[in-house]
Design a protein around this motif. Sequence first.
Motif, PDB file in Angstrom:
ATOM      1  N   ALA A   1       1.540  10.476   4.436  1.00  0.00           N
ATOM      2  CA  ALA A   1       1.200  10.060   3.080  1.00  0.00           C
ATOM      3  C   ALA A   1      -0.204   9.482   3.070  1.00  0.00           C
ATOM      4  O   ALA A   1      -0.572   8.708   3.959  1.00  0.00           O
ATOM      5  CB  ALA A   1       2.204   9.019   2.588  1.00  0.00           C
ATOM      6  N   TYR A   2      -0.994   9.864   2.078  1.00  0.00           N
ATOM      7  CA  TYR A   2      -2.361   9.358   1.989  1.00  0.00           C
ATOM      8  C   TYR A   2      -2.400   7.906   1.484  1.00  0.00           C
ATOM      9  O   TYR A   2      -3.369   7.190   1.743  1.00  0.00           O
ATOM     10  CB  TYR A   2      -3.203  10.225   1.047  1.00  0.00           C
ATOM     11  N   ALA A   3      -1.376   7.498   0.769  1.00  0.00           N
ATOM     12  CA  ALA A   3      -1.316   6.135   0.241  1.00  0.00           C
ATOM     13  C   ALA A   3       0.136   5.737   0.084  1.00  0.00           C
ATOM     14  O   ALA A   3       1.020   6.602  -0.035  1.00  0.00           O
ATOM     15  CB  ALA A   3      -2.051   6.026  -1.092  1.00  0.00           C
ATOM     16  N   THR A   4       0.391   4.439   0.086  1.00  0.00           N
ATOM     17  CA  THR A   4       1.759   3.945  -0.037  1.00  0.00           C
ATOM     18  C   THR A   4       1.799   2.781  -1.026  1.00  0.00           C
ATOM     19  O   THR A   4       0.802   2.071  -1.231  1.00  0.00           O
ATOM     20  CB  THR A   4       2.308   3.460   1.314  1.00  0.00           C
ATOM     21  N   ILE A   5       2.985   2.574  -1.623  1.00  0.00           N
ATOM     22  CA  ILE A   5       3.208   1.431  -2.498  1.00  0.00           C
ATOM     23  C   ILE A   5       3.507   0.215  -1.634  1.00  0.00           C
ATOM     24  O   ILE A   5       4.402   0.246  -0.785  1.00  0.00           O
ATOM     25  CB  ILE A   5       4.363   1.706  -3.471  1.00  0.00           C
ATOM     26  N   THR A   6       2.760  -0.860  -1.842  1.00  0.00           N
ATOM     27  CA  THR A   6       2.954  -2.085  -1.056  1.00  0.00           C
ATOM     28  C   THR A   6       3.615  -3.198  -1.854  1.00  0.00           C
ATOM     29  O   THR A   6       4.145  -4.142  -1.272  1.00  0.00           O
ATOM     30  CB  THR A   6       1.615  -2.588  -0.496  1.00  0.00           C
ATOM     31  N   ALA A   7       3.551  -3.116  -3.177  1.00  0.00           N
ATOM     32  CA  ALA A   7       4.186  -4.146  -4.009  1.00  0.00           C
ATOM     33  C   ALA A   7       4.443  -3.576  -5.386  1.00  0.00           C
ATOM     34  O   ALA A   7       3.690  -2.729  -5.880  1.00  0.00           O
ATOM     35  CB  ALA A   7       3.307  -5.393  -4.115  1.00  0.00           C
ATOM     36  N   SER A   8       5.538  -4.036  -6.017  1.00  0.00           N
ATOM     37  CA  SER A   8       5.872  -3.608  -7.369  1.00  0.00           C
ATOM     38  C   SER A   8       6.570  -4.755  -8.069  1.00  0.00           C
ATOM     39  O   SER A   8       7.633  -5.197  -7.630  1.00  0.00           O
ATOM     40  CB  SER A   8       6.769  -2.367  -7.334  1.00  0.00           C
ATOM     41  N   THR A   9       5.948  -5.247  -9.137  1.00  0.00           N
ATOM     42  CA  THR A   9       6.508  -6.358  -9.902  1.00  0.00           C
ATOM     43  C   THR A   9       6.468  -6.002 -11.376  1.00  0.00           C
ATOM     44  O   THR A   9       5.389  -5.845 -11.958  1.00  0.00           O
ATOM     45  CB  THR A   9       5.718  -7.657  -9.673  1.00  0.00           C
ATOM     46  N   GLY A  10       7.667  -5.877 -11.983  1.00  0.00           N
ATOM     47  CA  GLY A  10       7.708  -5.494 -13.391  1.00  0.00           C
ATOM     48  C   GLY A  10       7.037  -4.147 -13.590  1.00  0.00           C
ATOM     49  O   GLY A  10       7.344  -3.165 -12.909  1.00  0.00           O
ATOM     50  N   ASN A  11       6.071  -4.096 -14.491  1.00  0.00           N
ATOM     51  CA  ASN A  11       5.374  -2.845 -14.757  1.00  0.00           C
ATOM     52  C   ASN A  11       4.034  -2.773 -14.043  1.00  0.00           C
ATOM     53  O   ASN A  11       3.164  -1.988 -14.415  1.00  0.00           O
ATOM     54  CB  ASN A  11       5.188  -2.661 -16.262  1.00  0.00           C
ATOM     55  N   SER A  12       3.863  -3.598 -12.992  1.00  0.00           N
ATOM     56  CA  SER A  12       2.659  -3.561 -12.167  1.00  0.00           C
ATOM     57  C   SER A  12       3.003  -3.047 -10.780  1.00  0.00           C
ATOM     58  O   SER A  12       4.116  -3.249 -10.283  1.00  0.00           O
ATOM     59  CB  SER A  12       2.040  -4.957 -12.054  1.00  0.00           C
ATOM     60  N   VAL A  13       2.022  -2.405 -10.157  1.00  0.00           N
ATOM     61  CA  VAL A  13       2.238  -1.864  -8.822  1.00  0.00           C
ATOM     62  C   VAL A  13       0.939  -1.972  -8.032  1.00  0.00           C
ATOM     63  O   VAL A  13      -0.158  -1.958  -8.618  1.00  0.00           O
ATOM     64  CB  VAL A  13       2.706  -0.395  -8.876  1.00  0.00           C
TER      65      VAL A  13
END
Length: 383
Positions: free
Chosen positions: A332-344
């Motif tokens: 994967a070229y990028a990954t999700i590190t945090a997700s809070t509500g409608n923010s990522v």
Amino acid sequence: MQDIDEMIDFFLYEKGESIKVNGAEQIALIVDAVDKLTYYDDKIIRCKCQIKTGDIVEYNNLKYIIISQIDKEENSYRARIRKCSYRVAFNWSGNIKWFDCIEESKVFDVSTGTYISVASGNIYITVQYNSDTRNIALNQRFYVTNQPFKVTGIDKSQEGLIKFNCALDLIDTVNDDVENNIADRWRYETGHTYTLTINNGDTANVLINDIMQLNLSATDNGIALANPVVTFTSSDSNIISVDNTGKVMGIAPGQAVIYAKLTYHNTVLDSITITTVETFTHSYTIDITGSITIKLGQSQSYVAHIYDNGTEVFDKSVVWSVRNQDGTTSPAYATITASTGNSVTIKANSSSTYINRYVVLKATLSDDATVYKEFSVQLKSLF
């Protein structure tokens, strides 16, 4: 005329129209100029506010310049205004300024009462005299309708106005921004990549006689523009109208496309299809805001905005995902590190082989998987 002057307050109340004089809101009487001069769009303005030769008058979404001396009555002012033909840009070593002007390829001969064409390739332009226009110099270049001209003569004899005699010049294919009518632009600037997005989604509904505000975001080379100058138009103003601030009103049942474009970069645009309805029904769309680039090994945060018929709502949520745009799944070229509500927050992985590749960030409405928005992000080098 004395009768009108004595009753000016009454006439302004009954027949006065909203205008702007040098950007300030005023009320005035505007009538067509009745004489034999039919080559120009001239009108007569009468108002109580003080006006001067050279003042810029905005009337019916058009710009006019006061070209006559001012007839001062006891209670009012009267003058002739002429519609501006174009906005022209002059460039001072990268400092670009735009001016409303009257362009003439004919001059009126007072002795014969007829129009005489100026020499082939020559035009006259008339602008308001101010601290900027007084710095326009001989041989300075500018564009009108994608054709370059240079100043060959300057006439400051009429107070409040400057008239320039101008000759057709050669296009500088290296330095001129011909498309946007800016001379010598690339001599002082690097190239710009502009974007403009209507954040209310691709479609929306509006009730008849109701108003919806369009929300916009614009970037220049990925950096947000604080106050972009935008022009709005409707494909059918009898169905949907839009003003110059992006307020949309439903006029009659039907559908129209509203276009927004950067005024001085008219190839940069976005659109939204709006339907006028008599009964309100939910129509959800999502927009994502954040940087269009991430440097390798670094992170960026993004926010999903949810709209119902073009109006932002805050009682809905999204589910986030990210994928490689080229269809590969590993690595994967990028990954999700945090997700809070409608923010990522997503982080670009560090391999140099990922430079200039793209990932697609996706926000999907939690309770309706058919409603989603995808946002492309480019991975850039640290240096």
